[in-house]
Write a protein that holds these residues in place. Structure first.
Motif, PDB file in Angstrom:
ATOM      1  N   GLU A 274      10.572  32.513  -6.792  1.00 26.56           N
ATOM      2  CA  GLU A 274       9.218  32.057  -7.074  1.00 26.56           C
ATOM      3  C   GLU A 274       9.220  31.070  -8.237  1.00 26.56           C
ATOM      4  N   LEU A 275       8.513  29.952  -8.014  1.00 24.59           N
ATOM      5  CA  LEU A 275       8.374  28.943  -9.059  1.00 24.59           C
ATOM      6  C   LEU A 275       6.930  28.744  -9.499  1.00 24.59           C
ATOM      7  N   GLY A 276       5.968  28.989  -8.610  1.00 21.65           N
ATOM      8  CA  GLY A 276       4.594  28.710  -8.995  1.00 21.65           C
ATOM      9  C   GLY A 276       3.597  29.215  -7.981  1.00 21.65           C
ATOM     10  N   ARG A 277       2.327  29.065  -8.350  1.00 19.29           N
ATOM     11  CA  ARG A 277       1.198  29.432  -7.491  1.00 19.29           C
ATOM     12  C   ARG A 277       0.247  28.257  -7.419  1.00 19.29           C
ATOM     13  N   ALA A 278      -0.386  28.084  -6.272  1.00 24.25           N
ATOM     14  CA  ALA A 278      -1.358  27.006  -6.092  1.00 24.25           C
ATOM     15  C   ALA A 278      -2.546  27.516  -5.293  1.00 24.25           C
ATOM     16  N   ALA A 279      -3.705  26.903  -5.494  1.00 27.87           N
ATOM     17  CA  ALA A 279      -4.918  27.266  -4.772  1.00 27.87           C
ATOM     18  C   ALA A 279      -5.582  26.003  -4.251  1.00 27.87           C
ATOM     19  N   LEU A 280      -6.257  26.122  -3.117  1.00 26.05           N
ATOM     20  CA  LEU A 280      -6.900  24.981  -2.478  1.00 26.05           C
ATOM     21  C   LEU A 280      -8.245  25.403  -1.904  1.00 26.05           C
ATOM     22  N   ILE A 281      -9.297  24.639  -2.199  1.00 22.26           N
ATOM     23  CA  ILE A 281     -10.620  24.865  -1.620  1.00 22.26           C
ATOM     24  C   ILE A 281     -11.071  23.560  -0.962  1.00 22.26           C
ATOM     25  N   ILE A 282     -11.498  23.648   0.292  1.00 19.34           N
ATOM     26  CA  ILE A 282     -11.977  22.479   1.026  1.00 19.34           C
ATOM     27  C   ILE A 282     -13.299  22.817   1.696  1.00 19.34           C
ATOM     28  N   GLU A 283     -14.283  21.924   1.585  1.00 15.51           N
ATOM     29  CA  GLU A 283     -15.548  22.057   2.297  1.00 15.51           C
ATOM     30  C   GLU A 283     -15.827  20.754   3.031  1.00 15.51           C
ATOM     31  N   ILE A 284     -16.166  20.880   4.319  1.00 20.11           N
ATOM     32  CA  ILE A 284     -16.350  19.714   5.182  1.00 20.11           C
ATOM     33  C   ILE A 284     -17.639  19.866   5.965  1.00 20.11           C
ATOM     34  N   ASP A 285     -18.444  18.798   6.020  1.00 24.46           N
ATOM     35  CA  ASP A 285     -19.543  18.754   6.979  1.00 24.46           C
ATOM     36  C   ASP A 285     -19.487  17.421   7.698  1.00 24.46           C
ATOM     37  N   ASP A 286     -20.504  17.094   8.477  1.00 25.00           N
ATOM     38  CA  ASP A 286     -20.427  15.886   9.290  1.00 25.00           C
ATOM     39  C   ASP A 286     -20.626  14.609   8.483  1.00 25.00           C
ATOM     40  N   LYS A 287     -20.997  14.741   7.196  1.00 33.49           N
ATOM     41  CA  LYS A 287     -21.233  13.559   6.368  1.00 33.49           C
ATOM     42  C   LYS A 287     -20.242  13.401   5.220  1.00 33.49           C
ATOM     43  N   SER A 288     -19.697  14.503   4.703  1.00 31.47           N
ATOM     44  CA  SER A 288     -18.866  14.409   3.508  1.00 31.47           C
ATOM     45  C   SER A 288     -17.869  15.557   3.440  1.00 31.47           C
ATOM     46  N   TYR A 289     -16.979  15.455   2.462  1.00 28.30           N
ATOM     47  CA  TYR A 289     -16.025  16.531   2.202  1.00 28.30           C
ATOM     48  C   TYR A 289     -15.729  16.609   0.703  1.00 28.30           C
ATOM     49  N   ILE A 290     -15.327  17.792   0.268  1.00 28.97           N
ATOM     50  CA  ILE A 290     -14.890  18.034  -1.098  1.00 28.97           C
ATOM     51  C   ILE A 290     -13.605  18.847  -1.025  1.00 28.97           C
ATOM     52  N   ALA A 291     -12.602  18.471  -1.814  1.00 37.61           N
ATOM     53  CA  ALA A 291     -11.359  19.231  -1.890  1.00 37.61           C
ATOM     54  C   ALA A 291     -10.999  19.421  -3.356  1.00 37.61           C
ATOM     55  N   SER A 292     -10.588  20.619  -3.714  1.00 44.50           N
ATOM     56  CA  SER A 292     -10.173  20.883  -5.084  1.00 44.50           C
ATOM     57  C   SER A 292      -8.979  21.813  -5.086  1.00 44.50           C
ATOM     58  N   GLY A 293      -8.087  21.627  -6.035  1.00 44.53           N
ATOM     59  CA  GLY A 293      -6.881  22.431  -6.090  1.00 44.53           C
ATOM     60  C   GLY A 293      -6.447  22.685  -7.515  1.00 44.53           C
TER      61      GLY A 293
END
Length: 280
Positions: free
Chosen positions: A40-59
């Motif tokens: 093990e070297l690390g941990r990561a998290a990802l959140i994505i929200e998508i609709d028909d007009k836009s998207y947001i991604a954060s990690g």
């Protein structure tokens, strides 16, 4: 290594295949384990929200275990954009990373034509063999996080070669490069929490365009590397695929990112408050 922990989940995927119909909303919250040679070297998290007009991604990501003891580090990244003809079109990207030796920050602003502004701290060190990044190299590109969103063509089976067969043009502020994806197989995957089902496995080839130093051994190695793969699964309620797993063979072992939890659900008519993971 910290930078890999933060961005490999996001950059090993891709976007760019147009869809004619994406009238659906979806949300993903995933957590990943990073390892090298089984350690093990690390941990990561990802959140994505998508609709028909836009998207947001954060990690977000952080080094753990032995890596943390040797060189502690953490970071965040975020991107947002619009959906144009069903495909993600980036508008902004930001990343911050900290270690015991240095801090790094990158911010990219984009429009429909390409990159309009890039800010990097610390600045790129000049080198006589570094390939210059031209204005042309900043046109028609994706940021590393938007490149984690695979838009499958309308009517196509998401668990088919259509999810892989593409060339992704990526600009991360320091380099401009292409990732060539090709279909390998369909394989079942299962997270400890959340998703269990089929995935599409794509082989990846790295093709540097500019910003790199051709004389460096790491660049030469990655250009010849034929053992880079990403496992893609869908965000519920959408025609978008994202990485569930990634593996890259290195000179000191196989670097992997594996989803421990992968919770995804349709999100019709609701958009959550952006997380603290770095949405610009």
């Amino acid at each position: 290594m910290l930078r890999f922990c933060l961005t490999a989940v996001l950059a090993l995927g891709g976007a760019g295949a147009a869809m004619t119909d994406a009238r659906a909303d979806g949300r993903l919250e995933a957590r990943y384990l990073m390892s090298l040679g089984g350690l093990e070297l690390g941990r990561a998290a990802l959140i994505i929200e998508i609709d028909d007009k836009s998207y947001i991604a954060s990690g977000s990501g952080r080094l753990t275990g032995v890596a943390q003891a040797v060189a502690p580090g953490k970071g965040t990244a975020g991107a947002r954009g619009v959906m144009e003809r069903g495909a993600p079109a980036p508008r902004s990207f930001a990343m911050q990373a900290e270690s015991d030796k240095k801090a790094e920050a990158i911010r990219i602003v984009m429009n429909a034509s390409g990159v309009t502004d890039t800010r990097i701290e610390p600045p790129i060190n000049p080198a006589p063999d570094r390939v210059p990044i031209t204005d042309k190299d900043r046109k028609g590109v994706l940021d590393p996080m938007t490149a984690a969103l695979i838009a499958v063509p309308a009517g196509a089976d998401p668990f088919s070669a259509k999810a892989c067969e593409r060339v992704l043009s990526i600009y991360d502020g320091r380099q401009r490069y292409d990732l060539e994806l090709s279909f390998e197989r369909v394989e079942d995957v299962k997270a400890e929490k959340g998703y269990s089902g089929p995935s599409v496995v794509c082989r990846i080839a790295y093709r540097p365009v500019s910003g790199h130093r051709p004389s460096r051994s790491a660049v030469k190695y990655m250009m010849k590397n034929r053992d880079m793969f990403v496992w893609l699964v869908p965000v519920a309620g959408t025609k978008v695929m994202v990485p569930f797993r990634a593996a890259v063979t290195t000179a000191i072992g196989v670097a992997r990112l594996d989803a421990e939890s992968f919770e995804t659900e349709p999100m019709i008519g609701r958009r959550a408050t952006p997380s603290k993971a770095g949405v610009p």
